[in-house]
Write a protein that holds these residues in place. Structure first.
Motif, PDB file in Angstrom:
ATOM      1  N   TYR A  92     -27.704  31.166 -60.941  1.00 62.98           N
ATOM      2  CA  TYR A  92     -27.074  31.812 -59.596  1.00 62.98           C
ATOM      3  C   TYR A  92     -26.695  33.376 -60.195  1.00 62.98           C
ATOM      4  O   TYR A  92     -26.302  34.108 -59.672  1.00 62.98           O
ATOM      5  CB  TYR A  92     -25.938  31.383 -58.955  1.00 62.98           C
ATOM      6  CG  TYR A  92     -26.119  30.086 -58.380  1.00 62.98           C
ATOM      7  CD1 TYR A  92     -26.936  29.922 -57.163  1.00 62.98           C
ATOM      8  CD2 TYR A  92     -25.489  28.938 -58.985  1.00 62.98           C
ATOM      9  CE1 TYR A  92     -27.003  28.567 -56.605  1.00 62.98           C
ATOM     10  CE2 TYR A  92     -25.581  27.740 -58.111  1.00 62.98           C
ATOM     11  CZ  TYR A  92     -26.456  27.632 -57.080  1.00 62.98           C
ATOM     12  OH  TYR A  92     -26.747  26.322 -56.555  1.00 62.98           O
ATOM     13  N   ILE A  96     -26.667  38.484 -55.897  1.00 59.28           N
ATOM     14  CA  ILE A  96     -25.693  39.035 -55.351  1.00 59.28           C
ATOM     15  C   ILE A  96     -24.386  37.984 -54.917  1.00 59.28           C
ATOM     16  O   ILE A  96     -24.796  36.903 -54.258  1.00 59.28           O
ATOM     17  CB  ILE A  96     -25.777  40.283 -54.294  1.00 59.28           C
ATOM     18  CG1 ILE A  96     -26.416  39.495 -53.037  1.00 59.28           C
ATOM     19  CG2 ILE A  96     -26.685  41.239 -54.878  1.00 59.28           C
ATOM     20  CD1 ILE A  96     -26.717  40.481 -51.770  1.00 59.28           C
ATOM     21  N   PRO A  97     -23.177  38.398 -54.502  1.00 57.59           N
ATOM     22  CA  PRO A  97     -22.076  37.429 -54.241  1.00 57.59           C
ATOM     23  C   PRO A  97     -22.418  36.496 -52.846  1.00 57.59           C
ATOM     24  O   PRO A  97     -22.485  35.292 -52.655  1.00 57.59           O
ATOM     25  CB  PRO A  97     -20.793  38.146 -54.023  1.00 57.59           C
ATOM     26  CG  PRO A  97     -21.012  39.139 -55.070  1.00 57.59           C
ATOM     27  CD  PRO A  97     -22.377  39.562 -54.979  1.00 57.59           C
ATOM     28  N   GLU A  98     -22.981  37.459 -51.717  1.00 56.82           N
ATOM     29  CA  GLU A  98     -23.493  36.825 -50.437  1.00 56.82           C
ATOM     30  C   GLU A  98     -24.509  35.578 -50.543  1.00 56.82           C
ATOM     31  O   GLU A  98     -24.521  34.495 -49.936  1.00 56.82           O
ATOM     32  CB  GLU A  98     -23.790  38.093 -49.466  1.00 56.82           C
ATOM     33  CG  GLU A  98     -22.869  38.951 -49.104  1.00 56.82           C
ATOM     34  CD  GLU A  98     -22.588  40.168 -50.271  1.00 56.82           C
ATOM     35  OE1 GLU A  98     -22.043  41.053 -49.801  1.00 56.82           O
ATOM     36  OE2 GLU A  98     -23.408  39.975 -51.077  1.00 56.82           O
ATOM     37  N   GLU A  99     -25.568  36.181 -51.672  1.00 53.63           N
ATOM     38  CA  GLU A  99     -26.614  34.895 -51.625  1.00 53.63           C
ATOM     39  C   GLU A  99     -26.024  33.981 -52.315  1.00 53.63           C
ATOM     40  O   GLU A  99     -26.496  32.555 -52.089  1.00 53.63           O
ATOM     41  CB  GLU A  99     -27.834  35.941 -52.122  1.00 53.63           C
ATOM     42  CG  GLU A  99     -28.355  36.763 -51.655  1.00 53.63           C
ATOM     43  CD  GLU A  99     -29.173  36.416 -50.268  1.00 53.63           C
ATOM     44  OE1 GLU A  99     -29.144  34.988 -49.978  1.00 53.63           O
ATOM     45  OE2 GLU A  99     -29.401  37.240 -49.561  1.00 53.63           O
ATOM     46  N   LYS A 100     -25.280  34.056 -53.320  1.00 55.08           N
ATOM     47  CA  LYS A 100     -24.752  33.068 -54.256  1.00 55.08           C
ATOM     48  C   LYS A 100     -23.996  31.813 -53.412  1.00 55.08           C
ATOM     49  O   LYS A 100     -24.213  30.652 -53.728  1.00 55.08           O
ATOM     50  CB  LYS A 100     -23.950  33.544 -55.511  1.00 55.08           C
ATOM     51  CG  LYS A 100     -23.438  32.633 -56.466  1.00 55.08           C
ATOM     52  CD  LYS A 100     -22.769  33.141 -57.490  1.00 55.08           C
ATOM     53  CE  LYS A 100     -22.001  32.069 -58.541  1.00 55.08           C
ATOM     54  NZ  LYS A 100     -21.276  32.717 -59.697  1.00 55.08           N
ATOM     55  N   ARG A 101     -23.193  32.751 -52.707  1.00 57.98           N
ATOM     56  CA  ARG A 101     -22.184  31.764 -51.708  1.00 57.98           C
ATOM     57  C   ARG A 101     -23.071  30.933 -50.975  1.00 57.98           C
ATOM     58  O   ARG A 101     -23.001  29.549 -50.828  1.00 57.98           O
ATOM     59  CB  ARG A 101     -21.495  32.564 -51.007  1.00 57.98           C
ATOM     60  CG  ARG A 101     -20.442  31.888 -49.970  1.00 57.98           C
ATOM     61  CD  ARG A 101     -19.468  32.581 -49.107  1.00 57.98           C
ATOM     62  NE  ARG A 101     -20.432  33.590 -48.478  1.00 57.98           N
ATOM     63  CZ  ARG A 101     -21.079  33.408 -47.456  1.00 57.98           C
ATOM     64  NH1 ARG A 101     -20.899  32.105 -46.826  1.00 57.98           N
ATOM     65  NH2 ARG A 101     -21.771  34.253 -46.723  1.00 57.98           N
ATOM     66  N   GLN A 104     -24.904  28.191 -53.005  1.00 52.59           N
ATOM     67  CA  GLN A 104     -24.003  27.129 -53.247  1.00 52.59           C
ATOM     68  C   GLN A 104     -23.807  26.191 -52.297  1.00 52.59           C
ATOM     69  O   GLN A 104     -23.642  24.998 -52.568  1.00 52.59           O
ATOM     70  CB  GLN A 104     -23.023  27.527 -54.227  1.00 52.59           C
ATOM     71  CG  GLN A 104     -23.286  28.339 -55.585  1.00 52.59           C
ATOM     72  CD  GLN A 104     -22.024  28.836 -55.955  1.00 52.59           C
ATOM     73  OE1 GLN A 104     -20.963  29.501 -55.272  1.00 52.59           O
ATOM     74  NE2 GLN A 104     -21.567  28.880 -57.338  1.00 52.59           N
TER      75      GLN A 104
END
Length: 518
Positions: A92, A96-101, A104
């Motif tokens: 990851y 970007i944070p939105e995609e990582k969240r 996951q």
């Protein structure tokens, strides 16, 4: 749904390349074990591959890709999906944070290893020993004549964008207007006198329809590149604030929609293809209402759907193309009362890259056939594939489809069937967006039907000026024959640079092929 099941239902993502070289590090070197032990390991690896691979998609035969591609990207990514991480690798890290969240939450790359090291090595050994050293060559295609006598070819640029990023082409015959969507948040309306109107949209337009006595309904993708963010939208194209207008939000990267009365209650419903990336769905909205959602298939890769009565029972059925791992063409037979029965009629391994289909009665026997393209190469294996091209499947009258014709075309992206030359049979116009062809002009091919599945291929040198993602066929000049418009889309400046290095200096947004049959 368990975390294991979620992990194994995730499709191969687009746009991820060269992840881990741990595959090469773990590969058993020749001569380090007896041939008998190696043969046993390969056979066990085949059984394991058929088990683990088919939990996510149709089994991929090793000959579909070369050894280097298996080693450098495809199998390392499979390993990550089975919880195998080399040297503490974080899959990851570049997101970007939105995609990582979202990823996951989907458990795309599980923390817990789902396969033993020994079994994983056997799978690696199987692909290493049986995959070809180089990609298999494509069968010899018919020669392409570099002239288009049937069409007058001209280029056109609408708007002031320096880099063409055409995401939508759709013609409205009622108003004689061509709608041109741009992945720079613009929608242009082009009429006989030129540019008529410009709309600024929140994201790239991907589809539009033209209902009677109502404003056009526009679909926008949200995020064009591979994404699981749900920011797509279906809305009425209107400058008023009438609350009765369509405004459906938070869609999973939608790419196409169709309208029809699916539950036969006298009101139109919206059938939406949410392509997504790792998550997506094919679903319909009763009366275009977001709170009345009915899911037909909850998998990523919903690419295109048509509403047709296939079995003649006067109920609207659905035919859909799914990409992203479980690549297939599926029929949903309408049972009434909003219920459907699913039948998968065509299935393919993920590397086939299904990109487009349309239904057409090609042999005029009263049954709908399938014209299909496969060539999406924006994935883990961006190499030339001998099985990419244009395919025609004929219907036996019972919705069983058999391959009748194949035209090899690297990176094939779309094909439309029309009687362009007005001789009574159906011709084909096809584009290849997903490949760097030896001759860029052959990214558009006109296939003239000579009868008995014999097609002569033609192109134009002017097609070398773009990467043709979109295509529309209609009688734009209203003279009784079918014209073609191609829309160019450059994803990166590097794609333009490659064409510049070949001597191409201008990059029009559109290529207009005006039919001269009449």
């Amino acid at each position: 749904m368990t975390l294991l099941k979620k992990a194994l239902l995730i499709s191969v993502p687009i746009g991820m390349a060269g992840l881990s070289l741990s595959f090469q590090e773990k590969m058993p070197a020749s001569g380090t074990a007896s041939r008998a032990l190696q043969a046993d390991s390969v056979q066990e690896g085949k059984k394991l591959a058929m088990d683990y691979c088919q939990r996510c998609h149709l089994f991929p035969d090793p000959t579909l890709l070369d050894k280097k591609t298996w080693a450098a990207s495809v199998l390392p990514n499979m390993g990550l999906r089975l919880g195998i991480r080399a040297n503490g690798e974080d899959p990851y890290a570049d997101l970007i944070p939105e995609e990582k969240r979202v990823m996951q939450e989907l458990n795309v790359y599980p923390e817990t290893q789902l396969i033993s090291e020994g079994d994983w090595k056997k799978i690696l050994a199987y692909y290493h020993s049986t995959a070809p050293a180089e990609p298999l060559p494509q069968e010899k295609a018919p020669p392409i004549t570099d002239s288009l006598r049937l069409f007058h070819v001209s280029d056109l640029t609408v708007g002031d964008k320096e880099v063409p990023k055409t995401s939508l082409l759709k013609y409205d015959p009622a108003s004689s207007q061509l709608y041109i969507g741009d992945d720079q948040n613009a929608l242009y309306v082009f009429g006989k006198a030129g540019l008529k109107d410009t709309w600024w949209i929140d994201s790239a337009p991907t589809d539009i329809d033209f209902p009677k006595n109502a404003p056009p309904r526009l679909l926008s993708i949200g995020v064009f590149k591979p994404s699981d963010q749900r920011t797509g939208r279906l809305m009425s194209l209107s400058k008023t604030t009438d609350p009765s207008l369509v405004n459906v939000q938070n869609l999973p990267r939608p790419v196409q929609f169709a309208a029809g009365d699916l539950n036969m209650d006298g009101k139109e419903d919206a059938l939406i293809c949410g392509f997504g990336n790792h998550s997506g769905k094919l679903f319909w909205l009763d009366n275009f209402e977001q709170g009345k959602e009915h899911i037909l298939k909850e998998l990523p890769g919903a690419r295109r759907a048509e509403i047709r009565d296939l079995n003649g029972d006067k109920k609207p059925d659905i035919v859909a193309l799914m990409a992203q791992a479980w690549e297939q063409v599926t029929i949903f037979y309408n049972l009434g009362n909003g219920k459907f029965k699913e039948k998968s009629v065509l299935q393919f391994p993920p590397s086939y890259g299904m990109s487009y289909f349309e239904m057409v009665d090609f042999n005029k026997d009263g049954f709908q056939d399938i014209l299909l393209t496969n060539g999406d190469n924006w994935d883990l294996s961006p190499i030339d594939k001998n099985y990419h091209g244009v395919r025609l499947y004929l219907n036996d009258g019972k919705d069983n489809f058999k391959l009748a014709w194949f035209f090899p075309l690297y990176g094939a992206s779309k094909a439309v069937a029309r009687d362009f030359d007005l001789d009574g049979d159906i011709d084909i116009a096809a584009t290849a967006f997903y490949s760097d062809l030896a001759n860029p002009a052959h990214s558009f091919v006109y296939l003239s039907n000579e009868g008995k599945m014999d097609f002569k291929a033609f192109s134009t040198p002017m097609a070398a000026a773009g990467k043709w993602l979109t295509m529309e066929a209609a009688d734009f000049d209203q003279d009784g024959d079918t014209d073609i418009v191609l829309g160019s889309y450059f994803h990166t400046i590097g794609e333009m640079t490659k064409l510049i290095s070949r001597g191409q200096l201008s990059f029009p947004q559109l290529l207009v092929l005006t039919n001269r049959r009449r």
